[in-house]
Structures are given as C-alpha cells and as structure tokens.
Design an enzyme around this catalytic site. Structure first.
Site, short mmCIF file in Angstrom:
data_model
loop_
_atom_site.label_atom_id
_atom_site.label_comp_id
_atom_site.label_asym_id
_atom_site.label_seq_id
_atom_site.Cartn_x
_atom_site.Cartn_y
_atom_site.Cartn_z
N HIS A 1 5.36 12.40 -5.48
CA HIS A 1 3.98 12.04 -4.58
C HIS A 1 3.92 12.06 -3.53
O HIS A 1 4.70 12.56 -2.21
CB HIS A 1 3.93 10.76 -5.05
CG HIS A 1 3.13 10.06 -3.63
ND1 HIS A 1 1.08 9.76 -4.84
CD2 HIS A 1 3.05 9.22 -2.41
CE1 HIS A 1 0.97 8.79 -3.43
NE2 HIS A 1 0.89 8.84 -2.02
N ASP B 1 -3.16 -3.93 -4.29
CA ASP B 1 -3.13 -2.83 -3.07
C ASP B 1 -5.12 -2.35 -2.99
O ASP B 1 -5.53 -2.02 -1.84
CB ASP B 1 -2.87 -1.35 -3.93
CG ASP B 1 -2.60 0.12 -2.79
OD1 ASP B 1 -2.80 -0.69 -1.69
OD2 ASP B 1 -3.21 0.78 -3.46
N LYS C 1 1.85 1.25 -6.16
CA LYS C 1 1.29 2.37 -7.06
C LYS C 1 2.40 3.30 -8.12
O LYS C 1 2.36 3.77 -9.49
CB LYS C 1 0.33 2.94 -6.73
CG LYS C 1 -0.82 2.05 -6.38
CD LYS C 1 -1.86 3.13 -5.10
CE LYS C 1 -1.58 3.82 -4.26
NZ LYS C 1 -2.66 3.87 -3.33
N ARG D 1 -7.16 -3.54 5.39
CA ARG D 1 -6.48 -2.80 6.13
C ARG D 1 -7.87 -1.39 6.78
O ARG D 1 -7.85 -1.03 7.99
CB ARG D 1 -5.96 -1.58 5.69
CG ARG D 1 -4.53 -2.53 5.09
CD ARG D 1 -3.65 -2.34 4.42
NE ARG D 1 -3.01 -0.74 4.46
CZ ARG D 1 -2.45 0.22 4.54
NH1 ARG D 1 -2.29 -0.04 2.31
NH2 ARG D 1 -1.98 1.14 4.81
N SER E 1 2.10 0.00 -0.17
CA SER E 1 0.90 0.85 -0.80
C SER E 1 0.98 1.44 -2.43
O SER E 1 0.92 1.91 -2.75
CB SER E 1 -0.48 1.00 -0.04
OG SER E 1 -1.50 1.78 -0.92
N1 URA Z 1 -2.15 7.01 0.60
C1 URA Z 1 -1.97 5.09 -0.95
O1 URA Z 1 -2.00 4.80 -1.70
N2 URA Z 1 -1.76 4.38 0.53
C2 URA Z 1 -1.63 3.83 2.27
O2 URA Z 1 -1.49 3.32 2.67
C3 URA Z 1 -1.84 5.43 2.31
C4 URA Z 1 -2.12 6.48 1.96
#
Ligand code: URA
Length: 436
Positions: A82, A161, A187, A168, A183
């Site tokens: 990622h 999220d 995922k 946010r 976050s």
């Molecule tokens: N990428 C994400 O998936 N979440 C965040 O908070 C920042 C970058």
C-alpha cells in the site's frame, strides 16, 4: 456509555477502554451518535492523538464495521502493498507482476485517485477492457493461477472509514497520525492479506511532509498490523519529487511497461526492486531481502516480469494490443511544451502543485464523479537538482482538450524554484527509511 464522556477523555489525553471504542464505532456507524459528536471525537483525536493501543483497537473495530474479504481460497502467503499516495506513483503496476514473476502471490486491492494523487485503478482502466471489478472468487482464482491480480475494493468494506473520512475532510481533521493509520490499516486488514508492505510517501507531494512524521506514521501502522497477526514492513520514500517522469493514467502504464522491460527510469526501477525484495522475503520465497532484490532484478532482466504483466492484463480482460504497442495506448492527444523562464538549478518542485496541474488536464479528479481523460498528463524532463537553461523544455503537457493547457502550464511552472546556486539540502534520497 456516554459519548460526551468519551470525547472528553480524548480531550484530556486519557486512555479509552476497549468497551468505549467498541461502543463509539458501532453506534457512530449505525447512526445513533450524531455527526457533530463523531466530528468532535475526530477533532479531539486530531488535536490530542490516541495511544498506540487505542489506535489499534479503533482500527480493529473499524475493520469489522462492514464486510471483510476472505482470501482463504488463495494458496500460500497472500501479499499486499500500500502506498499512502503520491504523484507519478505507478509502483504497484510494476511490483505486482514483478513479485508474481518471482513466485509470490499478490492479491492487491487498490483505489481510484482523488485530488493530486493518482489511483492504481484509474491507471489500469486506461487499458481498454481491463476489468477491476472482479468478484473475490474469480480474483482468488487469478491470483492462484497467474500469481497476481489488482481489483478495486467493492461491497460494504469499512463503512466506518467512509463515514469518518467524509467528516474529517470537512472539519480539518485529516492530518492526524492515529486517524490516517486507522483509516489505512482498517482497509488493509479487511482486505485479507497475510503480509503487507507499506510505502509511506514523504515530502511536498505527500500527506506527511517530513521524514520524522512519515516514520511515526509507518511505525504506528506496523504496530497495528503486527498486533493483528500480519507480517509487516514499511518504506519511507521521497515524494518531494514525482516518481519517474510520467504523470497521468495511460502515460504511467507506458512508463511501467518500460520499467518492466528493464528500460525504465532509475528511481522507479530501484524502488520496485527494493519493494519486491521485501515482499518476497515476507512471503517466505527467499531467505533475505537482498536475495529477493537479486531475484527481482533477474526477472526484469530476463523478461519474465513483463511476461507476467501481460498474463495479468489478459486474465483481467485487458486488450494486449495496447500493451504490445504503447503508441496505441498513448493514443491521439494534443501536446503543449512548457519551457523554463530562467536559467539555473532546480532547487524545489512543489509536487502537490505538479499533481494538481495534471488534475487540471483531467488526468485526475477533484470530486468523485469527475470524468477522466485517460490520455492526459505530463512528461517531465527535469527534476530537483538538475540544471536548466532559459527556453529549455521542462515538461510536455498532454490532453484531448487543448483549452486546458494555458492554466495548467501556469500552475506547473509556478511549482518550480530555480536559482543560480544549487541547494544540496533540498535533494533527498529516494529511500528515506526502511523498516523490515
Ligand atoms: N489514505 C487513507 O486511506 N486514509 C487517510 O486518512 C489518508 C490517506
């Protein structure tokens, strides 16, 4: 359980109990806690932070707030990587086939681009026919038979999220290490891989502007992953300049193809080889990261990495004639050269602004519903540290709509600081830190 008390505990920097976090996430997602209290909680976390242990519990609750992906149909260690997002970051397009060519099993879930950073799914969708919406059974089948596949996240994955991020975004609470870590990792955990390499980008084109904060974010994410039984590693890499030279969807696929044929840019090739080395090590395919890197170099050299990319494209329905003839992939579009207005050394490139100028050409989106021009983007010729003469080409902009060029070129040019003297301190190495 009292929501005001939970918010107050965060404001006072007191640790929350597991029950409080479980309650908060469940009730927020079910709509029982109003948005203004959820936003207040998120702002309190942004200002005061959460302990690593509380961040880990929050992440786990977010992970299980919706569907989780079951990859048990894939044999062997399931690898994922990622990137926290950058400009010109096409590394996944190279790393997935590269690792697969060396025997790893890469099950990659990716996203679309939003704002100045591009998304792997958009890049792949610039290949006509390439299907990123494959169900998990078929995805697992491709990973088993080919070694790698890349799809977009579908279904009700981590609704917590989606809710938290939307709040946010409009309350200035995106930039929090605890919230970014929870976050991203919620995922990743819900996506089902066994081992994850994180590429935390750092610099003007990244969320994290300094190596220190990027390292802190990487360490929190590694802690969360290991706490949840995952094998983890992280890179902190330079996003103070774009990665490679092409920015934009089809343009980045073309640069990836060159890299897979071992004739790509040095920075991109180097990062992908290092990433593949670590992933092969995490997957138990080699005894050391160095052995993994050597194997990856060999796969670039002997053509097997590019052959694997073709296999993946074919398995996911992509038209191979665009891969074998990249002139066709790059298509018919208009171009516009941007020349330097002064002579000297490039002492800075504001990479976020460069990303935004590519968005102005429609290579990226401002809102989720924006339509992309897959052929649009930028080829840059000079980077920070390079010498340039007045009138020399800095970049070429591409788009199907030529009316977009003047404003995008203006923004692009303003991203550069050119001086008569080279400021060595501005030149960062590609790899700023590694945690394996
Ligand atoms: N990428 C994400 O998936 N979440 C965040 O908070 C920042 C970058």
């Amino acid at each position: 359980m009292n929501t005001v008390d939970i918010i107050n505990q965060v404001v006072l920097k007191n640790k929350l109990s597991k029950e409080q976090i479980v309650y908060f996430v469940k009730e927020a997602v079910s709509g029982k806690i109003p948005d203004y209290q959820v936003a207040a909680f998120l702002m309190a976390v942004r200002c005061q932070g959460l302990s690593n242990n509380n961040t880990s519990i929050l992440t786990r609750e977010m992970e299980f707030s919706g569907d989780v992906i079951n990859l048990s149909g894939i044999k062997g260690v399931k690898l994922d990587k990622h990137s926290t997002g950058g400009v010109g970051d096409k590394a996944s397009l190279i790393i997935v086939p590269l690792v697969a060519a060396c025997g790893g099993k890469v099950a990659k879930l990716s996203g679309k681009g939003l704002g100045h950073t591009g998304g792997t799914i958009d890049k792949l969708e610039s290949i006509p026919g390439f299907n990123t919406e494959i169900d998990i059974d078929k995805f697992s089948e491709i990973v088993n038979s080919v070694g790698g596949a890349i799809i977009g996240a579908t279904g009700n994955l981590v609704p917590a999220d989606k809710m938290f991020y939307a709040l946010r975004d409009v309350t200035a609470s995106v930039e929090s290490i605890s919230l970014i870590a929870s976050s991203i990792m919620s995922k990743k955990l819900a996506s089902g891989a066994d081992a994850i390499l994180l590429d935390v980008k750092c610099g003007s084109g990244a969320f994290m502007k300094t190596p220190q904060t990027a390292k802190e974010l990487a360490e929190v994410m590694i802690h969360i992953g290991r706490d949840n039984g995952k094998k983890m590693a992280a890179f902190i890499t330079n996003m103070d300049i774009p990665l490679g030279y092409n920015i934009g969807n089809a343009l980045e696929v073309e640069e990836s193809i060159r890299t897979l044929k071992n004739i790509g840019p040095e920075d991109l090739t180097h990062e992908c080889v290092e990433a593949a080395g670590v992933m092969l090590y995490l997957g138990g395919k080699v005894d050391s990261v160095e052995a993994g890197e050597n194997r990856a170099k060999q796969a670039l050299f002997d053509g097997s990495a590019f052959a694997k990319f073709r296999e993946i494209v074919q398995a996911q329905g992509g038209d191979l004639s665009y891969i074998d003839n990249t002139t066709k992939l790059l298509g018919n579009k208009k171009s516009y050269d941007v020349v330097s207005l002064e002579s000297g050394f490039i002492n800075k490139m504001d990479t976020l602004e460069i990303g935004m100028s590519s968005v102005m050409l429609k290579a990226g989106r401002v809102t989720k519903t924006d339509k992309l021009d897959y052929l649009a983007g930028i080829t840059i010729y000079k980077k920070t540290g390079d010498k340039i003469k007045k009138g020399q080409k800095l970049a070429t902009l591409y788009a199907q709509d030529e009316s977009l060029f003047p404003a995008a070129a203006d923004r692009f040019l303003k991203a550069f600081v050119i001086d008569s003297k080279l400021d060595e301190e501005n030149i960062w190495p590609l790899m700023l830190h590694k945690i394996v």
